[in-house]
Structure formats: C-alpha cells, structure tokens
Design an enzyme around this catalytic site. Structure first.
Site, short mmCIF file in Angstrom:
data_model
loop_
_atom_site.label_atom_id
_atom_site.label_comp_id
_atom_site.label_asym_id
_atom_site.label_seq_id
_atom_site.Cartn_x
_atom_site.Cartn_y
_atom_site.Cartn_z
N HIS A 68 0.83 -1.21 0.00
CA HIS A 68 0.00 0.00 0.00
C HIS A 68 0.86 1.25 0.00
O HIS A 68 2.04 1.22 0.34
CB HIS A 68 -0.92 0.02 1.23
N ASP A 99 0.50 4.99 1.89
CA ASP A 99 -0.26 5.42 3.06
C ASP A 99 -1.39 6.41 2.70
O ASP A 99 -1.16 7.40 1.99
CB ASP A 99 0.67 6.09 4.09
N HIS A 105 4.65 0.12 0.24
CA HIS A 105 5.41 -0.66 1.20
C HIS A 105 4.56 -1.78 1.78
O HIS A 105 3.33 -1.80 1.59
CB HIS A 105 6.00 0.23 2.30
N ARG A 163 4.87 6.09 13.62
CA ARG A 163 4.90 6.74 12.30
C ARG A 163 4.39 8.16 12.39
O ARG A 163 3.32 8.40 12.98
CB ARG A 163 4.04 5.96 11.31
O1 LIG Z 1 4.76 -2.45 9.98
C1 LIG Z 1 5.42 -2.12 9.00
O2 LIG Z 1 6.49 -2.64 8.70
C2 LIG Z 1 4.89 -1.06 8.07
C3 LIG Z 1 3.86 -0.22 8.74
C4 LIG Z 1 3.21 0.73 7.78
O3 LIG Z 1 2.61 0.36 6.82
C5 LIG Z 1 3.35 2.17 8.02
O4 LIG Z 1 4.02 2.55 8.98
O5 LIG Z 1 2.82 2.95 7.24
FE LIG Z 2 1.90 2.06 5.68
#
Ligand SMILES: O=C(O)CCC(=O)C(=O)O
Ligand SMILES: [Fe+2]
Length: 310
Positions: free
Chosen positions: A101, A103, A257, A272
C-alpha cells in the site's frame, strides 16, 4: 584557512532502483538546513532512506524532525498514539500492514512523506519492504504505460491496510474496523501520478484501490493485478531488517510498502509520523477528486471546503 566542521550525511545506496542508508546524521528538530536539504534530495532520488542508531529520538523529537520536511498530519481516522500526530504500529494491538500500500490514499492530498521509527523489534522477522512505483512505471512496456496514463481509480478506507491477524477475535476485528472506517472516504485518483517535485510519473495503486473507473469488477481486478505485479517485481523493491532505533523515511508519492508479518507473537512496536502532501495530478493535468464524505474533516487533506461529492 579553517572551515567550520559539520556532520556530513553519507548516502550509501542499497538497491539498484530504490533505497539508501544515510550515516553521519543525528535526526531531530535541531538539524541544520544543509543536512535537511541533503536528506530531502536523497529521499527524492532513492525513494526510501534509512538511518541507524537514532535511539535518542522520542515522540517530540520525531515530530520536530518531521516539521523540517513539511507539516505533520494525524491519521484521518485512527487516533494518535501520543495525542498529536504519531500513529502506533503495535503488534500487540493487532496492527499489521502486510499488504502492499501507499499510506492514506483514500483521501485526495495523502501524505508526501512517512517517517517510521522502530521502538521494539522482534528477535527475527518483521522486516519491511518498499517498492519504487516510478521505476515500476518507467520499466513498463510502452503500450502498458499508454494504457495506465488514461486510467483513474477509486480508493477507499473501507478496506483496512493494517488488517488484524486472521486469528484475531471477531469482536476485536469489528472494533478495529469501526475505528479505521469511522469516516468512510472515497477518492478518485489518476493511476499515473506526476510527481510535484521530480516530475516523474509513478503508478498510484495499492490496497486501498476499490476499482478502476469505467470497468467491470472483473476487468478492473485484472488490470489492477497487472500493474500491481509490476510494482512488486523484486527489482523494484528493497527490504529493511530493523534494529531498535532505526528510522525509515519514504516518499509516499513514489512508493508502496509492505510490513512482513512473520515474527509470531513477539512484540514489534513502531511509531509513524506523516507529513502532508498535495492533491495528485495525472499526465493530463486532471487532479484527484473527493467522492465522499460530504462533510470536510479536520485537517482537510486537500478536500476543499464545500467540495462537491458528486
Ligand atoms: O509495519 C510495517 O512494517 C509497516 C507499517 C506501515 O505500513 C506504516 O508505517 O505505514
Ligand atoms: Fe503504511
């Protein structure tokens, strides 16, 4: 003659098409403008950059650094871990991001950058992968580039990116879904986005896509799968093995990602912070368009007040 010494960011490429590690930098709100400019340039060039040994960062330092890249924005529906901007990615609260995806693409002006900080990392597994969606577009055969250029897709948060584990209790799943979709967004984006800073074209898809405009469900799914399979080709990706104190920053306008869910029940906690983006435009200059909701949330995520929801 002496010159003032300063730490020089050292950029080391990791993948051929995506990813670089940056050394010699202590991230935070105090970073010098020259270092910020170098980080930003590396970010635009390599799409995701990694920093080791940033254990000094707390929520405040994380957000202060984010402010040097733009304006931090909270997630549109999931309450922040610290009451401000930071989103908690916490395995023990069921957060999994094991879907490709970009974000928050269910709103028009989704974040430009995401800054992810590793707090607790499991003894094995729990890596994250990123894919370069500009490289994916550039390496498409010409007829497929031409096809993608003319397509638009509807994205929605009614499908959840951080899906709970399949063995999660149905009540927990229902509760998480209720929070994530407390406001149901639908946004139409071009399938090919022209990057506002680099001018590069990239494929704009990922798991919030509901369907391609103007196609039946079957044709839509086939086309999404076709383009998504090019994004996920290993040549377009990089994989990061986290240590506590690492920070990854990605250009959310040119990447997807995927958080690999393979560390069993071990604790894995990350934070994040996202920085606001602008409304995408396609190769024809037509911007993304909010379809719903009717009321404008705060912050607006590029949704003009009084926006038509037609
Ligand atoms: O948990 C992860 O490695 C990615 C998490 C994720 O998609 C994000 O932080 O936007
Ligand atoms: Fe993400």
């Amino acid at each position: 003659m002496t010159t003032a010494t300063r730490t020089q960011p050292l950029v080391t490429r990791i993948g051929g098409r995506i990813g670089a590690e940056i050394g010699g930098v202590r991230l935070g709100g105090e970073l010098q403008p020259e270092a910020v400019a170098e980080i930003r340039a590396a970010l635009l060039a390599h799409k995701v950059v990694f920093f080791r040994d940033q254990d000094h960062l707390d929520e405040a330092g994380h957000e202060a650094f984010a402010q040097l890249l733009g304006t931090p924005v909270a997630h549109p529906t999931v309450p922040s871990a610290d009451g401000r901007y930071a989103l908690g990615i916490d395995s023990h609260h069921g957060a999994r991001a094991n879907q490709w995806h970009t974000d928050v693409t269910f709103v028009p002006a989704y974040p430009a950058f995401s800054i992810l900080r590793a707090v607790t990392i499991p003894p094995y597994g729990g890596n994250t992968l990123w894919a370069n969606t500009a490289a994916a577009y550039a390496h498409l055969p010409e007829p497929l580039r031409a096809l993608a250029d003319g397509l638009r897709a509807v994205h929605t948060n009614e499908y959840d990116y951080a899906a709970l584990k399949p063995d999660a209790l149905p009540e927990a799943l229902a509760q998480y879904r209720e929070v994530f979709t407390s406001t149901k967004f639908r946004t139409e984006h071009p399938v090919v986005r022209v990057h506002p800073e680099t001018g590069e074209r990239s494929l704009l898809l990922g798991n919030f896509v509901q369907r391609i405009e103007g196609l039946t469900g079957q044709d839509s799914r086939a086309l999404v799968d076709l383009f998504q399979s090019h994004i996920e080709r290993p040549e377009n990706t990089v994989r990061w093995q986290w240590r506590a104190g690492d920070v990854a920053i990605w250009d959310n306008r040119a990447t997807q990602h995927y958080g690999v869910d393979d560390s069993d029940d071990h604790e894995r906690t990350l934070r994040r912070v996202t920085v606001d983006g602008d409304v995408p435009v396609g190769p024809d200059g037509v911007p993304s368009r909010l379809i719903s909701p009717e009321t404008v949330p705060d912050p607006s995520f590029g949704i003009p007040s009084g926006a038509s929801t037609a």
